[in-house]
Design a protein around this motif. Sequence first.
Motif, PDB file in Angstrom:
ATOM      1  N   ASP A 117      -4.334  -2.257   9.329  1.00  0.00           N
ATOM      2  CA  ASP A 117      -2.916  -2.088   9.640  1.00  0.00           C
ATOM      3  C   ASP A 117      -2.736  -1.596  11.070  1.00  0.00           C
ATOM      4  O   ASP A 117      -1.841  -2.049  11.792  1.00  0.00           O
ATOM      5  CB  ASP A 117      -2.275  -1.092   8.675  1.00  0.00           C
ATOM      6  CG  ASP A 117      -2.005  -1.695   7.312  1.00  0.00           C
ATOM      7  OD1 ASP A 117      -1.409  -2.778   7.253  1.00  0.00           O
ATOM      8  OD2 ASP A 117      -2.396  -1.081   6.305  1.00  0.00           O
ATOM      9  N   TYR A 120      -3.621  -4.756  13.239  1.00  0.00           N
ATOM     10  CA  TYR A 120      -2.942  -6.033  13.033  1.00  0.00           C
ATOM     11  C   TYR A 120      -1.684  -5.949  12.165  1.00  0.00           C
ATOM     12  O   TYR A 120      -1.092  -6.974  11.847  1.00  0.00           O
ATOM     13  CB  TYR A 120      -3.918  -7.034  12.406  1.00  0.00           C
ATOM     14  CG  TYR A 120      -5.166  -7.228  13.237  1.00  0.00           C
ATOM     15  CD1 TYR A 120      -5.103  -7.773  14.518  1.00  0.00           C
ATOM     16  CD2 TYR A 120      -6.415  -6.842  12.748  1.00  0.00           C
ATOM     17  CE1 TYR A 120      -6.243  -7.935  15.286  1.00  0.00           C
ATOM     18  CE2 TYR A 120      -7.564  -7.005  13.516  1.00  0.00           C
ATOM     19  CZ  TYR A 120      -7.470  -7.551  14.781  1.00  0.00           C
ATOM     20  OH  TYR A 120      -8.605  -7.703  15.543  1.00  0.00           O
ATOM     21  N   THR A 122      -1.333  -5.469   9.087  1.00  0.00           N
ATOM     22  CA  THR A 122      -1.528  -6.059   7.770  1.00  0.00           C
ATOM     23  C   THR A 122      -2.912  -5.683   7.270  1.00  0.00           C
ATOM     24  O   THR A 122      -3.825  -5.443   8.071  1.00  0.00           O
ATOM     25  CB  THR A 122      -1.390  -7.588   7.798  1.00  0.00           C
ATOM     26  OG1 THR A 122      -1.611  -8.109   6.478  1.00  0.00           O
ATOM     27  CG2 THR A 122      -2.389  -8.223   8.751  1.00  0.00           C
ATOM     28  N   HIS A 123      -3.066  -5.639   5.950  1.00  0.00           N
ATOM     29  CA  HIS A 123      -4.387  -5.393   5.373  1.00  0.00           C
ATOM     30  C   HIS A 123      -5.059  -6.696   4.967  1.00  0.00           C
ATOM     31  O   HIS A 123      -6.195  -6.697   4.505  1.00  0.00           O
ATOM     32  CB  HIS A 123      -4.263  -4.475   4.152  1.00  0.00           C
ATOM     33  CG  HIS A 123      -3.391  -5.045   3.063  1.00  0.00           C
ATOM     34  ND1 HIS A 123      -2.023  -5.052   3.146  1.00  0.00           N
ATOM     35  CD2 HIS A 123      -3.702  -5.644   1.891  1.00  0.00           C
ATOM     36  CE1 HIS A 123      -1.518  -5.625   2.062  1.00  0.00           C
ATOM     37  NE2 HIS A 123      -2.512  -5.996   1.288  1.00  0.00           N
ATOM     38  N   ASP A 124      -4.360  -7.822   5.147  1.00  0.00           N
ATOM     39  CA  ASP A 124      -4.861  -9.127   4.724  1.00  0.00           C
ATOM     40  C   ASP A 124      -5.230  -9.960   5.951  1.00  0.00           C
ATOM     41  O   ASP A 124      -4.357 -10.309   6.755  1.00  0.00           O
ATOM     42  CB  ASP A 124      -3.785  -9.845   3.910  1.00  0.00           C
ATOM     43  CG  ASP A 124      -4.283 -11.154   3.309  1.00  0.00           C
ATOM     44  OD1 ASP A 124      -5.402 -11.589   3.660  1.00  0.00           O
ATOM     45  OD2 ASP A 124      -3.549 -11.741   2.494  1.00  0.00           O
ATOM     46  N   GLU A 127      -3.112 -12.915   7.142  1.00  0.00           N
ATOM     47  CA  GLU A 127      -1.795 -12.721   7.740  1.00  0.00           C
ATOM     48  C   GLU A 127      -1.853 -12.333   9.213  1.00  0.00           C
ATOM     49  O   GLU A 127      -0.810 -12.186   9.854  1.00  0.00           O
ATOM     50  CB  GLU A 127      -1.027 -11.647   6.962  1.00  0.00           C
ATOM     51  CG  GLU A 127      -0.739 -12.021   5.515  1.00  0.00           C
ATOM     52  CD  GLU A 127      -0.008 -10.918   4.772  1.00  0.00           C
ATOM     53  OE1 GLU A 127       0.186  -9.826   5.359  1.00  0.00           O
ATOM     54  OE2 GLU A 127       0.360 -11.140   3.606  1.00  0.00           O
ATOM     55  N   MET A 140       6.136  -8.111  11.223  1.00  0.00           N
ATOM     56  CA  MET A 140       4.953  -7.572  10.553  1.00  0.00           C
ATOM     57  C   MET A 140       5.007  -6.049  10.500  1.00  0.00           C
ATOM     58  O   MET A 140       4.626  -5.431   9.499  1.00  0.00           O
ATOM     59  CB  MET A 140       3.688  -8.041  11.265  1.00  0.00           C
ATOM     60  CG  MET A 140       3.445  -9.532  11.152  1.00  0.00           C
ATOM     61  SD  MET A 140       1.783 -10.003  11.657  1.00  0.00           S
ATOM     62  CE  MET A 140       0.805  -9.347  10.311  1.00  0.00           C
ATOM     63  N   ARG A 141       5.482  -5.433  11.565  1.00  0.00           N
ATOM     64  CA  ARG A 141       5.593  -3.975  11.565  1.00  0.00           C
ATOM     65  C   ARG A 141       6.633  -3.499  10.552  1.00  0.00           C
ATOM     66  O   ARG A 141       6.450  -2.465   9.909  1.00  0.00           O
ATOM     67  CB  ARG A 141       5.945  -3.483  12.972  1.00  0.00           C
ATOM     68  CG  ARG A 141       4.758  -3.530  13.920  1.00  0.00           C
ATOM     69  CD  ARG A 141       5.114  -3.181  15.342  1.00  0.00           C
ATOM     70  NE  ARG A 141       3.899  -3.068  16.146  1.00  0.00           N
ATOM     71  CZ  ARG A 141       3.832  -3.308  17.445  1.00  0.00           C
ATOM     72  NH1 ARG A 141       4.919  -3.668  18.112  1.00  0.00           N
ATOM     73  NH2 ARG A 141       2.688  -3.180  18.091  1.00  0.00           N
ATOM     74  N   ARG A 143       7.363  -5.030   7.718  1.00  0.00           N
ATOM     75  CA  ARG A 143       6.748  -5.148   6.395  1.00  0.00           C
ATOM     76  C   ARG A 143       5.757  -4.013   6.157  1.00  0.00           C
ATOM     77  O   ARG A 143       5.671  -3.465   5.056  1.00  0.00           O
ATOM     78  CB  ARG A 143       6.059  -6.510   6.249  1.00  0.00           C
ATOM     79  CG  ARG A 143       7.028  -7.676   6.135  1.00  0.00           C
ATOM     80  CD  ARG A 143       6.340  -8.919   5.605  1.00  0.00           C
ATOM     81  NE  ARG A 143       5.332  -9.432   6.522  1.00  0.00           N
ATOM     82  CZ  ARG A 143       5.590 -10.314   7.485  1.00  0.00           C
ATOM     83  NH1 ARG A 143       6.831 -10.756   7.675  1.00  0.00           N
ATOM     84  NH2 ARG A 143       4.619 -10.749   8.270  1.00  0.00           N
ATOM     85  N   TYR A 144       5.010  -3.673   7.204  1.00  0.00           N
ATOM     86  CA  TYR A 144       4.081  -2.543   7.102  1.00  0.00           C
ATOM     87  C   TYR A 144       4.839  -1.244   6.819  1.00  0.00           C
ATOM     88  O   TYR A 144       4.435  -0.448   5.960  1.00  0.00           O
ATOM     89  CB  TYR A 144       3.275  -2.427   8.396  1.00  0.00           C
ATOM     90  CG  TYR A 144       2.754  -1.043   8.694  1.00  0.00           C
ATOM     91  CD1 TYR A 144       1.604  -0.557   8.075  1.00  0.00           C
ATOM     92  CD2 TYR A 144       3.423  -0.213   9.597  1.00  0.00           C
ATOM     93  CE1 TYR A 144       1.135   0.716   8.345  1.00  0.00           C
ATOM     94  CE2 TYR A 144       2.958   1.055   9.873  1.00  0.00           C
ATOM     95  CZ  TYR A 144       1.815   1.520   9.247  1.00  0.00           C
ATOM     96  OH  TYR A 144       1.358   2.785   9.516  1.00  0.00           O
ATOM     97  N   ARG A 147       5.999  -1.145   3.275  1.00  0.00           N
ATOM     98  CA  ARG A 147       4.889  -1.034   2.326  1.00  0.00           C
ATOM     99  C   ARG A 147       4.198   0.320   2.380  1.00  0.00           C
ATOM    100  O   ARG A 147       3.769   0.850   1.351  1.00  0.00           O
ATOM    101  CB  ARG A 147       3.870  -2.150   2.616  1.00  0.00           C
ATOM    102  CG  ARG A 147       2.542  -2.036   1.891  1.00  0.00           C
ATOM    103  CD  ARG A 147       1.677  -3.269   2.111  1.00  0.00           C
ATOM    104  NE  ARG A 147       1.508  -3.616   3.512  1.00  0.00           N
ATOM    105  CZ  ARG A 147       0.578  -3.088   4.307  1.00  0.00           C
ATOM    106  NH1 ARG A 147      -0.246  -2.162   3.852  1.00  0.00           N
ATOM    107  NH2 ARG A 147       0.476  -3.474   5.568  1.00  0.00           N
TER     108      ARG A 147
END
Length: 362
Positions: A117, A120, A122-124, A127, A140-141, A143-144, A147
Amino acid sequence: MGGIYTPAASFPPSRFGEIVNEAPSRPLWRASILLSLTLAFVSWQSARASLAVLVGEPFGSFGTMMPLGHTAIYLNHVCADGPLKVRLCRPDEPQGVVLARYHAIGQYDWLATPIMDFLYATHDPAEVLAFATPQKVWAMRERYRERFLREVVPDGKQGTMNGDGSAKHAHDLDEWWETAGMAYQRRLWAYEVSTTPEQDATLVAVMNDQANRHRYHLSGANCADFAAELLNLYYPGAVRHADRIADYGLMTPKHVVRSLTGYAEKHPELDMHVWEIAQIPGSLRRSKTVWGGVESALKTKRYLFTLLVIQPEVPLVLEALYLRHGRWKLGQGAQPMPPLMQTGPEETVAATPTALEPAGSE
């Protein structure tokens, strides 16, 4: 960290295709190589307990004005228990955590972020952006944040997107975005040394027992001071006091890793390695060289030209101070990576620091 070969076949075909596409352009290939290097770095580190000082290059207008960079600590056997607590990782958690002090994250002094995270957002791996744009990075930030970081940055408090994918109008939470997706914004250097499970357990107890309250101050409690404190918790005396000459008495990222390098030379059992995590390609501006205090005054044009006009003797003094106290090459000894992928029988895409960016900056 060097000498790791991670073939494309090691990724599940469906995920790898999402990252680089079937007929990737050069930026997509380059991004997939950088991601492969990072995953190799994380996987290699998971085999032993270790600590890495992450030095991020400066970027943006503030980075131009004060090109000292940012410092964080990566622990591969310690994991985030939410953004405000840490714990020892379970055997099935190979990633680890990044700990860093920030200037504007509300009432808190530091945040814990999983390494993927942090780099990038994300943990995936599927993505991770192959080409970073402000809009994609901001999404992306967000969504992070939803989450992982919502208890620190509630809905409605995150501000709005700035032109470079950062946050604006978030007031005392203006730096929350710096906890995620840093590899889109800057190149980072990792200075890694071995640790023990006992040292990690001590770190977890200290971080969870102490009050996490805002302490940031440029002089005496900045991000580099935080990194130095954690390093000295593991290895007392690893980071000396701030350099009063080369850095005007401020603790700087460059001084932290310079001190650690000197300490590791005297303690070869620490098995130091230096790693480069390159900035992901994209429309975001490239990050700049990390400098020390005197070095910044000497090499930043706006400061140098002003001094030459007002007090022309000062640059001569700064030059002497820099040559005697401040000259040290960040990234020196960073291990080159072997070729990871082939685009055809005659072309090999190599991911080495020299192929991506100059390996080291003075």
